[in-house]
Scaffold this motif. Structure first.
Motif, PDB file in Angstrom:
ATOM      1  N   GLU A   1       9.736  -0.134  -2.002  1.00 45.34           N
ATOM      2  CA  GLU A   1       9.807   1.326  -1.992  1.00 45.34           C
ATOM      3  C   GLU A   1       9.694   1.844  -0.564  1.00 45.34           C
ATOM      4  O   GLU A   1       8.929   1.302   0.231  1.00 45.34           O
ATOM      5  N   GLN A   2      10.455   2.902  -0.278  1.00 40.21           N
ATOM      6  CA  GLN A   2      10.371   3.492   1.051  1.00 40.21           C
ATOM      7  C   GLN A   2       9.227   4.490   1.063  1.00 40.21           C
ATOM      8  O   GLN A   2       9.134   5.353   0.173  1.00 40.21           O
ATOM      9  N   ALA A   3       8.333   4.383   2.021  1.00 38.95           N
ATOM     10  CA  ALA A   3       7.237   5.351   2.146  1.00 38.95           C
ATOM     11  C   ALA A   3       6.641   5.254   3.535  1.00 38.95           C
ATOM     12  O   ALA A   3       6.834   4.272   4.249  1.00 38.95           O
ATOM     13  N   ASN A   4       5.897   6.303   3.868  1.00 43.23           N
ATOM     14  CA  ASN A   4       5.231   6.365   5.169  1.00 43.23           C
ATOM     15  C   ASN A   4       3.732   6.210   4.935  1.00 43.23           C
ATOM     16  O   ASN A   4       3.129   7.010   4.207  1.00 43.23           O
ATOM     17  N   LEU A   5       3.162   5.205   5.535  1.00 42.56           N
ATOM     18  CA  LEU A   5       1.724   4.954   5.371  1.00 42.56           C
ATOM     19  C   LEU A   5       0.897   6.181   5.755  1.00 42.56           C
ATOM     20  O   LEU A   5      -0.211   6.372   5.252  1.00 42.56           O
TER      21      LEU A   5
ATOM     22  N   PRO B   1       3.184  -2.587   6.194  1.00 45.60           N
ATOM     23  CA  PRO B   1       4.609  -2.501   5.999  1.00 45.60           C
ATOM     24  C   PRO B   1       5.166  -3.874   5.662  1.00 45.60           C
ATOM     25  O   PRO B   1       4.657  -4.896   6.111  1.00 45.60           O
ATOM     26  N   CYS B   2       6.241  -3.867   4.900  1.00 46.75           N
ATOM     27  CA  CYS B   2       6.779  -5.154   4.449  1.00 46.75           C
ATOM     28  C   CYS B   2       7.988  -5.598   5.261  1.00 46.75           C
ATOM     29  O   CYS B   2       8.513  -6.683   5.047  1.00 46.75           O
ATOM     30  N   ALA B   3       8.474  -4.755   6.177  1.00 50.31           N
ATOM     31  CA  ALA B   3       9.674  -5.048   6.972  1.00 50.31           C
ATOM     32  C   ALA B   3      10.806  -5.503   6.040  1.00 50.31           C
ATOM     33  O   ALA B   3      11.096  -4.847   5.045  1.00 50.31           O
ATOM     34  N   GLY B   4      11.390  -6.683   6.303  1.00 46.42           N
ATOM     35  CA  GLY B   4      12.518  -7.150   5.493  1.00 46.42           C
ATOM     36  C   GLY B   4      12.091  -7.950   4.271  1.00 46.42           C
ATOM     37  O   GLY B   4      12.913  -8.685   3.701  1.00 46.42           O
ATOM     38  N   GLY B   5      10.828  -7.833   3.862  1.00 48.78           N
ATOM     39  CA  GLY B   5      10.377  -8.500   2.642  1.00 48.78           C
ATOM     40  C   GLY B   5       9.783  -9.882   2.861  1.00 48.78           C
ATOM     41  O   GLY B   5       9.332 -10.535   1.914  1.00 48.78           O
TER      42      GLY B   5
ATOM     43  N   ILE C   1       3.571  -7.269  -7.148  1.00 44.44           N
ATOM     44  CA  ILE C   1       3.556  -6.992  -5.706  1.00 44.44           C
ATOM     45  C   ILE C   1       4.385  -5.739  -5.419  1.00 44.44           C
ATOM     46  O   ILE C   1       5.570  -5.691  -5.753  1.00 44.44           O
ATOM     47  N   ASP C   2       3.751  -4.735  -4.816  1.00 46.05           N
ATOM     48  CA  ASP C   2       4.472  -3.561  -4.320  1.00 46.05           C
ATOM     49  C   ASP C   2       4.638  -3.733  -2.819  1.00 46.05           C
ATOM     50  O   ASP C   2       3.699  -4.151  -2.132  1.00 46.05           O
ATOM     51  N   ALA C   3       5.829  -3.436  -2.325  1.00 42.55           N
ATOM     52  CA  ALA C   3       6.100  -3.609  -0.903  1.00 42.55           C
ATOM     53  C   ALA C   3       6.723  -2.338  -0.358  1.00 42.55           C
ATOM     54  O   ALA C   3       7.669  -1.807  -0.939  1.00 42.55           O
ATOM     55  N   VAL C   4       6.170  -1.855   0.739  1.00 38.18           N
ATOM     56  CA  VAL C   4       6.537  -0.541   1.257  1.00 38.18           C
ATOM     57  C   VAL C   4       6.861  -0.630   2.741  1.00 38.18           C
ATOM     58  O   VAL C   4       6.198  -1.355   3.480  1.00 38.18           O
ATOM     59  N   ASP C   5       7.862   0.115   3.150  1.00 40.38           N
ATOM     60  CA  ASP C   5       8.153   0.226   4.581  1.00 40.38           C
ATOM     61  C   ASP C   5       8.800   1.573   4.832  1.00 40.38           C
ATOM     62  O   ASP C   5       9.355   2.193   3.924  1.00 40.38           O
ATOM     63  N   LEU C   6       8.720   1.999   6.099  1.00 41.02           N
ATOM     64  CA  LEU C   6       9.345   3.256   6.494  1.00 41.02           C
ATOM     65  C   LEU C   6      10.850   3.101   6.653  1.00 41.02           C
ATOM     66  O   LEU C   6      11.609   4.043   6.435  1.00 41.02           O
ATOM     67  N   SER C   7      11.269   1.909   7.013  1.00 40.24           N
ATOM     68  CA  SER C   7      12.671   1.687   7.376  1.00 40.24           C
ATOM     69  C   SER C   7      13.537   1.343   6.161  1.00 40.24           C
ATOM     70  O   SER C   7      13.351   0.306   5.520  1.00 40.24           O
TER      71      SER C   7
END
Ligand SMILES: C[S@@+](CC[C@H](N)C(=O)[O-])C[C@H]1O[C@@H](n2cnc3c(N)ncnc32)[C@H](O)[C@@H]1O
Length: 370
Positions: free
Chosen positions: A177-181, A96-100, A122-128
């Motif tokens: 992008e928002q996503a769930n691992l 997860p990338c949290a706040g980048g 770079i792709d960065a993903v987090d649930l929040s």
């Protein structure tokens, strides 16, 4: 289904009753519901409410150059990869990338090493969604800058009131992008990423969820790619099909039986040292084991890891990468002095720092008092 079970099912997070109880209380206040059963009914039928509750239980804490050695090692790996073949950009995932903070640190590190922006993505993903909104805005409080070496903040950020705004050069290198691992569709691009950061999330999962997450990451990682974990997460990766690479403090791994173009594999006479990550303020770190113990140490015995995650360290195994084969493009030649380049902005505050040599900052884990 009770709120806790539902949250656990959706996020994978191992949550205590107390944490869930506090979050439910806050949401009951926000939705003006006084009856717990009425709130559970609302939660069961509303994805939006579930998302709002989830925001209250995730831990989106991160900071720039957290465990800075990982960025040194990743930059060395990417430099070597580009030197060997620049047929396509290197693909990097931060989840997860949290706040980048993590993907931006990677972008700053590559920029400073002279890697051209077209040579990586770079792709960065987090649930929040809340954390992602912060990431997209690129606006940070002092809490995102820890440690004493904050030259990079002068170079890549400009003050914005009490906060700091990241420059556009770095911001546009990262796609959020928002996503769930844990979603089955998450790993729908097998072998797509050359470098994956998955740090400080699996520690919140139970064992079956950890195995599920790692299987998904393994599918996404290219056969010759590398993955960076949080230091406490290395044993879990080793139990689930990964092997630790010798990168002190970086917690780098490859898939079992894979052959990542890892600098440590290059014969010694071809090696040239890269600037080591600065000493970290962890004076309690025990000495690295002798090199002859490296093979044994690489098995990542969890009982040693509980003391300090240094069991896979081998003396002399600092990240290095070959320079005997000239990189095809100067942009890929990591760790030479930073070339003179256009400043990130015309602002004099930024331009004054634009051509300074940069080294990854040491992190202390304590908020900077700057
Ligand atoms: C402690 S932060 C780690 C950030 C960064 N990787 C680091 O090491 O600093 C944990 C993040 O995991 C995210 N998260 C929790 N469950 C997740 C899931 N199932 N899929 C994706 N992200 C998740 C949270 O929203 C939170 O931002």
């Amino acid at each position: 289904m009770m709120a806790r079970d539902l949250l656990q099912q959706v996020t994978g997070l191992n949550l205590t009753e107390a944490v869930v109880g506090r979050a439910v209380e806050r949401r009951m206040q926000a939705t003006a519901l006084e009856d717990a059963r009425a709130y559970e009914r609302l939660l069961a039928g509303s994805a939006q409410e579930l998302s709002a509750l989830t925001e209250l239980v995730v831990v989106p804490e991160s900071w720039m150059f957290r465990d800075a050695e990982a960025f040194v090692a990743a930059t060395a790996f990417i430099g070597r990869r580009l030197a060997a073949s620049a047929a396509r950009p290197v693909r990097i995932l931060s989840v997860p990338c949290a706040g980048g903070e993590e993907p931006y640190s990677m972008a700053m590190s590559l920029y400073s090493a002279g890697v051209a922006s077209a040579d990586y993505a770079i792709d960065a993903v987090d649930l929040s969604e809340v954390a992602l909104a912060r990431a997209r805005a690129g606006l940070y409080t002092r809490n995102a800058f820890r440690g004493r070496h904050l030259d990079f903040r002068e170079r890549f950020f400009k003050p914005a009131g009490a906060e700091f705004q990241i420059c556009d050069e770095i911001r546009r290198q990262v796609s959020f992008e928002q996503a769930n691992l844990l979603d089955p569709g998450f790993s729908s691009r097998p072998g797509y990423y050359d470098v994956i950061f998955c740090r400080n999330l699996l520690i919140y999962f139970d064992d079956p969820t950890v195995a599920l997450a790692i299987a998904s990451l393994a599918r996404l990682l290219a056969g010759d790619g590398i993955l960076f974990a949080g230091y406490a997460e290395v044993p879990a990766f080793c139990r689930n099909g990964f092997t630790s690479l010798r990168a002190p403090g970086a917690f780098a791994l490859e898939k079992d039986g894979a052959h990542a173009s890892w600098p440590a594999r290059i014969p010694a006479r071809q090696q040239a040292r890269v600037p080591a990550a600065p000493a970290r303020a962890r004076s309690a770190t025990p000495a690295a084991p002798p090199a002859r113990n490296a093979a044994r140490a690489r098995r990542c015995r969890p009982h040693r890891l509980r003391r300090r995650p240094t069991c896979w360290r081998a003396r002399g195994a600092r990240p290095t990468w070959a320079t005997t084969r000239a990189p095809p493009r100067p942009a890929a030649n990591c760790w030479r002095p930073i070339p003179v380049r256009p400043t990130p902005t015309s602002s004099s505050a930024w331009s004054a720092n634009a051509n300074r040599r940069w080294t990854p900052p040491a992190t202390t884990g304590a908020a900077a008092s700057t």
